[in-house]
Design an enzyme around this catalytic site. Structure first.
Site, short mmCIF file in Angstrom:
data_model
loop_
_atom_site.label_atom_id
_atom_site.label_comp_id
_atom_site.label_asym_id
_atom_site.label_seq_id
_atom_site.Cartn_x
_atom_site.Cartn_y
_atom_site.Cartn_z
N LEU A 108 35.15 -18.27 -59.48
CA LEU A 108 35.92 -18.69 -58.31
C LEU A 108 35.31 -19.97 -57.75
O LEU A 108 34.08 -20.16 -57.80
CB LEU A 108 35.92 -17.60 -57.24
CG LEU A 108 36.53 -16.26 -57.67
CD1 LEU A 108 36.76 -15.38 -56.44
CD2 LEU A 108 37.83 -16.43 -58.44
N GLY A 153 33.91 -14.88 -61.64
CA GLY A 153 35.36 -14.96 -61.85
C GLY A 153 35.73 -15.34 -63.28
O GLY A 153 36.78 -14.95 -63.78
N ASN A 177 27.90 -11.84 -61.68
CA ASN A 177 26.60 -12.15 -61.06
C ASN A 177 26.67 -12.29 -59.54
O ASN A 177 25.80 -12.90 -58.92
CB ASN A 177 26.05 -13.44 -61.66
CG ASN A 177 26.94 -14.63 -61.36
OD1 ASN A 177 28.16 -14.49 -61.29
ND2 ASN A 177 26.37 -15.80 -61.16
N GLU A 178 27.73 -11.74 -58.93
CA GLU A 178 27.96 -11.96 -57.50
C GLU A 178 26.74 -11.68 -56.63
O GLU A 178 26.46 -12.42 -55.69
CB GLU A 178 29.15 -11.12 -57.01
CG GLU A 178 30.53 -11.70 -57.31
CD GLU A 178 30.97 -11.45 -58.75
OE1 GLU A 178 30.18 -10.92 -59.55
OE2 GLU A 178 32.12 -11.80 -59.06
C1 LIG Z 1 34.85 -8.70 -50.48
C2 LIG Z 1 34.68 -9.64 -51.61
C3 LIG Z 1 33.99 -10.82 -51.21
C4 LIG Z 1 33.65 -11.83 -52.00
C5 LIG Z 1 33.89 -11.86 -53.43
C6 LIG Z 1 33.86 -13.27 -53.94
C7 LIG Z 1 33.83 -13.26 -55.41
C8 LIG Z 1 33.42 -14.33 -56.08
C9 LIG Z 1 33.36 -14.38 -57.52
C10 LIG Z 1 32.96 -15.72 -58.05
O1 LIG Z 1 33.45 -16.13 -59.08
S1 LIG Z 1 31.82 -16.63 -57.18
C11 LIG Z 1 31.37 -17.98 -58.24
C12 LIG Z 1 30.21 -17.58 -59.07
N1 LIG Z 1 29.87 -18.64 -60.01
C13 LIG Z 1 28.64 -18.95 -60.33
O2 LIG Z 1 27.69 -18.38 -59.88
C14 LIG Z 1 28.46 -20.11 -61.26
C15 LIG Z 1 27.86 -21.27 -60.55
N2 LIG Z 1 27.71 -22.41 -61.45
C16 LIG Z 1 26.76 -22.49 -62.40
O3 LIG Z 1 25.94 -21.61 -62.61
C17 LIG Z 1 26.73 -23.76 -63.19
O4 LIG Z 1 27.46 -24.73 -62.51
C18 LIG Z 1 27.31 -23.61 -64.61
C19 LIG Z 1 26.32 -22.79 -65.47
C20 LIG Z 1 28.68 -22.98 -64.61
C21 LIG Z 1 27.42 -25.03 -65.24
O5 LIG Z 1 26.18 -25.69 -65.18
P1 LIG Z 1 26.14 -27.27 -65.37
O6 LIG Z 1 26.94 -27.67 -66.55
O7 LIG Z 1 24.70 -27.65 -65.35
O8 LIG Z 1 26.93 -27.86 -64.11
P2 LIG Z 1 26.40 -27.98 -62.61
O9 LIG Z 1 25.70 -26.74 -62.20
O10 LIG Z 1 25.63 -29.27 -62.49
O11 LIG Z 1 27.75 -28.05 -61.80
C22 LIG Z 1 28.58 -29.22 -61.83
C23 LIG Z 1 29.30 -29.31 -60.50
O12 LIG Z 1 30.16 -28.17 -60.37
C24 LIG Z 1 29.86 -27.50 -59.14
N3 LIG Z 1 30.10 -26.06 -59.32
C25 LIG Z 1 29.51 -25.24 -60.19
N4 LIG Z 1 30.01 -24.01 -60.09
C26 LIG Z 1 30.93 -24.04 -59.12
C27 LIG Z 1 31.80 -23.06 -58.53
N5 LIG Z 1 31.84 -21.78 -58.95
N6 LIG Z 1 32.62 -23.46 -57.54
C28 LIG Z 1 32.62 -24.73 -57.10
N7 LIG Z 1 31.82 -25.71 -57.62
C29 LIG Z 1 30.99 -25.36 -58.60
C30 LIG Z 1 28.40 -27.83 -58.87
O13 LIG Z 1 28.12 -27.66 -57.52
C31 LIG Z 1 28.34 -29.27 -59.32
O14 LIG Z 1 28.94 -30.04 -58.28
P3 LIG Z 1 28.49 -31.55 -58.00
O15 LIG Z 1 29.18 -31.91 -56.73
O16 LIG Z 1 26.98 -31.54 -57.86
O17 LIG Z 1 28.94 -32.32 -59.21
#
Ligand SMILES: CC/C=C\CC/C=C/CC(=O)SCCNC(=O)CCNC(=O)[C@H](O)C(C)(C)COP(=O)(O)OP(=O)(O)OC[C@H]1O[C@@H](n2cnc3c(N)ncnc32)[C@H](O)[C@@H]1OP(=O)(O)O
Length: 302
Positions: A108, A153, A177-178
């Protein structure tokens, strides 16, 4: 305002006619779905759809660089593309994969859940629910060709599919991994995982926020097959052929039998689930956790 974004995306896409490459998606040519001349494409800039009518198979490729985060627009466009395929009797199966090298989906979009209005959170969460419901109950055979890392997500999307093929690369971990972000996977995320790997494995994975590398992912059953990276697509096509050999009506009714009780639990309390999400995500402590996590991701490079 936020409510209008989804409607605008919807209207723009519904007006987009089926079309042939390269008109639909400039710059993309070739037999990307493995079907040579018969391959036709439609979709949107972030959700590419390559179809092979002769085989009755489509490929949905997520293309929201850099990390295929599931923004409101991606979720909306994904649902529209799926609906188009469902409504066209030519298609019996769809492969879901990524167009972003090394990343299936970062899950997400954290920026959609941080520092926005209540109306925006509500619209966003409804869109997350909608995609999950559509994918989970799709009449099509849905196969995930997981060609990159797939947290939260991203993992959920894979779990909604009928079968998961993961590329054998130690970087391509998958899991919900939430908890590592200080947030909680909702009950229907949990249900989807439990239905795939069983209660004990799901409980441990959810509490610890485990991201499984390929061999482990296969061992616990979060994916069905691990193949060399350059064979993910061909492996997905082979699996698809096997699933399409089953008569549609029998397979669809069986899928429904297995999945509807889980889906119904959300359908019956969709609004309550949105309210719960609103309360949860608006808490100062949760907003702070998300900001800290986003900052950490951004600082990684610096
Ligand atoms: C009651 C219920 C309540 C709540 C439930 C909510 C449920 C949520 C479920 C979810 O899906 S939460 C999202 C969880 N995702 C993650 O933990 C993944 C986070 N990202 C990463 O670990 C890494 O980005 C990656 C392994 C996917 C890729 O690594 P890499 O290729 O080294 O890229 P960067 O880390 O440098 O990221 C580039 C850029 O993208 C931004 N970004 C990364 N992930 C997200 C994301 N999920 N949403 C928005 N933006 C994201 C990151 O901040 C970087 O941004 P820049 O501005 O620095 O370019």
């Amino acid at each position: 305002m936020a409510l209008m974004v989804g409607a605008r995306v919807l209207a723009r896409n519904l007006l987009r006619p089926w079309s042939r490459l390269p008109d639909a998606v400039p710059g993309r040519t070739g037999p990307a779905a493995g079907g040579g001349d018969g391959v036709r494409c439609f979709g949107s800039p972030r959700v590419l759809v390559e179809t092979d009518p002769a085989k009755g198979v489509a490929v949905i490729k997520l293309k929201n660089p850099p990390v295929n985060s599931l923004s409101l627009e991606v979720l909306t466009e994904f649902v529209i593309s799926l609906e188009k395929l469902e409504n066209d009797k030519t298609f019996r199966g769809v492969i879901v994969t990524s167009d972003c090298p090394g990343i299936f989906s970062a899950g997400l979009d954290l920026t959609e859940m941080c520092g926005k209005s209540q109306a925006h959170y509500a619209e966003y969460w409804r869109a997350v629910q909608e995609l999950w419901l559509r994918l989970y109950l799709s009449n099509l055979v849905v196969i995930a060709a997981i060609n990159g890392v797939s947290p939260a997500g991203g993992c959920l999307i894979s779990l909604t599919c009928d079968y998961r093929v993961l590329a054998d690369n130690p970087k391509y971990s998958i899991g919900l991994n939430e908890t590592l972000l200080g947030i909680v996977a909702p009950s229907w995320f949990k249900d989807t995982l439990v239905n795939t790997v069983g209660h004990r494995t799901a409980e441990r994975a959810l509490q610890l926020g485990l991201l499984f590398p390929p061999a482990e992912a296969l061992r616990v059953g979060i994916v069905d097959q691990v193949v060399p990276e350059d064979q993910v697509h061909s492996a997905a096509l082979s699996v698809m052929a096997r699933w399409l050999a089953i008569p549609d009506h029998a397979r669809q009714l069986t899928k429904n039998l297995m999945r509807k009780p889980t889906a119904d639990r959300l359908v019956k309390q969709r609004d309550a689930d949105i309210q719960y999400f609103l309360q949860f995500i608006s808490r100062d402590s949760i907003q702070k956790s998300l900001r800290v996590y986003l900052d950490k991701l951004r600082q990684k490079k610096g």
